[in-house]
Design an enzyme around this catalytic site. Sequence first.
Site, PDB file in Angstrom:
ATOM      1  N   CYS A 193     -54.161 -29.900 -94.548  1.00 42.07           N
ATOM      2  CA  CYS A 193     -53.024 -30.756 -94.910  1.00 42.07           C
ATOM      3  C   CYS A 193     -52.566 -30.506 -96.346  1.00 42.07           C
ATOM      4  O   CYS A 193     -52.049 -29.440 -96.635  1.00 42.07           O
ATOM      5  CB  CYS A 193     -53.363 -32.225 -94.650  1.00 42.07           C
ATOM      6  SG  CYS A 193     -51.903 -33.280 -94.650  1.00 42.07           S
TER       7      CYS A 193
ATOM      8  N   HIS B 174     -54.318 -32.178 -89.123  1.00 42.95           N
ATOM      9  CA  HIS B 174     -55.686 -32.631 -89.400  1.00 42.95           C
ATOM     10  C   HIS B 174     -56.574 -32.275 -88.209  1.00 42.95           C
ATOM     11  O   HIS B 174     -56.575 -33.011 -87.214  1.00 42.95           O
ATOM     12  CB  HIS B 174     -55.708 -34.147 -89.616  1.00 42.95           C
ATOM     13  CG  HIS B 174     -55.138 -34.567 -90.923  1.00 42.95           C
ATOM     14  ND1 HIS B 174     -55.893 -34.635 -92.079  1.00 42.95           N
ATOM     15  CD2 HIS B 174     -53.883 -34.919 -91.278  1.00 42.95           C
ATOM     16  CE1 HIS B 174     -55.128 -35.019 -93.083  1.00 42.95           C
ATOM     17  NE2 HIS B 174     -53.894 -35.200 -92.628  1.00 42.95           N
TER      18      HIS B 174
ATOM     19  N   GLU C 278     -59.654 -32.646 -87.930  1.00 46.85           N
ATOM     20  CA  GLU C 278     -60.669 -33.706 -87.762  1.00 46.85           C
ATOM     21  C   GLU C 278     -60.124 -34.912 -87.008  1.00 46.85           C
ATOM     22  O   GLU C 278     -60.870 -35.790 -86.616  1.00 46.85           O
ATOM     23  CB  GLU C 278     -61.229 -34.109 -89.137  1.00 46.85           C
ATOM     24  CG  GLU C 278     -60.349 -34.990 -90.012  1.00 46.85           C
ATOM     25  CD  GLU C 278     -59.248 -34.255 -90.780  1.00 46.85           C
ATOM     26  OE1 GLU C 278     -58.953 -33.090 -90.442  1.00 46.85           O
ATOM     27  OE2 GLU C 278     -58.672 -34.855 -91.710  1.00 46.85           O
TER      28      GLU C 278
END
Lengths: 250, 196
Positions: free
Chosen positions: B78, B178, B180
Amino acid sequence: MIAKRIIPCLDVKDGRTVKGVNFVKLRDAGDPVELALRYCEHGADELVFLDITATVEKRKNIAHLARRVAEQINIPFTIGGGNRTVEDVATALENGADKVAINSAAVQNPDLIDEAAKAFGSQCIVIAVDGCQIGDKWYVHTSGGTKKVELDVFDWVVECEKRGAGEILFTSMDHDGTKQGFAIDVLERINRSIKIPLIASGGAGTKAHFLELFRANAADAALAASIFHFNEVPVPELKAYLKENGISVR
Amino acid sequence: MKEIAVLNYNAGNIQSVLFALERLNVKPVLTGDPDRLIKADKIIFPGVGEASTTMKYLRTHHLDEVIRAYTGPFLGICLGLQLMCRHSEEGDVDCLGVFDIPVVRFPDRQGMKVPHMGWNTMRFADHDLLRGIPQDSFFYFVHSYYAAIAPATIGRTIYGVEFTSVLARDNYMATQFHPEKSGLVGHQLIENFINL
């Protein structure tokens, strides 16, 4: 193409989900983390947890909840319910929440929006707005919808955006719980007046209601609770239906 | 035991990246210590924050030099991706210059919400980082600025404009989304990075 988001909402009190759920094969239907994992598997795009605990232990509860959820799930989630100060916001974010929702506290102290956005970035500040139509006007309500405020819904969402909100979560109190469909007209008007994403809440009862909402371009995302918890509208079925009807979903 | 370092620079929500690694049975080291970082087997450079403030922090703590000198597998996420570029419009700041690409704000257009927030698809070229991930998979994005398409672009996404969603050159890799927070495909990407 960016997808329209489907967001189940879970009410949590003292670390347990409050409203009943009707999922089969859950070991512990009261455990918000187990429910969250199930929703992840079902293709939910985000989750919202509303912590309705009303004790002095509240901040500790939220920290614990955020951490347990963040450890387990790999989609974004928001924590709301009683975030009143920048410290409350910090607690949720530091423990792994992606966003926080602020409702009454933002109306009572709008500077909180500026302060929280400046400290953590707009992307994690969701302003939850509860609105009710009286005559031909839409009024903001606070304290779980119990207190009417002399504040026009459309003026308020624009002010929230100016102050640094990253997203608006609008609930029509007139539609909430009715299962008669979303408040398309007011949502569409709000959606046109802001440049930040809008989550629609209140009124979802069938798959067709979601289609109607997205076809009208009245929101970027839709939130619901009981129809998901009681499996009346399973998330995978809803998404397949929206896709068949030309709506971009994940 | 190989050491995966997560670069700590007081950014928001580093927790999610740590948890994602732990779900893959990796115990990451969270550090902002240049000596420790340069010796790590891999570095993840996560990012939620503002570009000019973060660049200032990196320079003050000599972390910019560490990033440029590092030769192991390096993954920016990001804001991490944006800071690895040449310059960002956010705070009009010169960045690390690992990739010679400008970072600009999404255009102000009717009906186009900024930030670009939510799940969007990506088309990508073959790369070990993306192994096992189907074309047009959805990833989770939250950003108001983007890196233009450039020779180092290996993944691209459309939101009003076409922009870079994954960059790769030599040991440096970066994702605008992202991983994650991107469900199973994000999990796969992080696992791929661990196994590089």
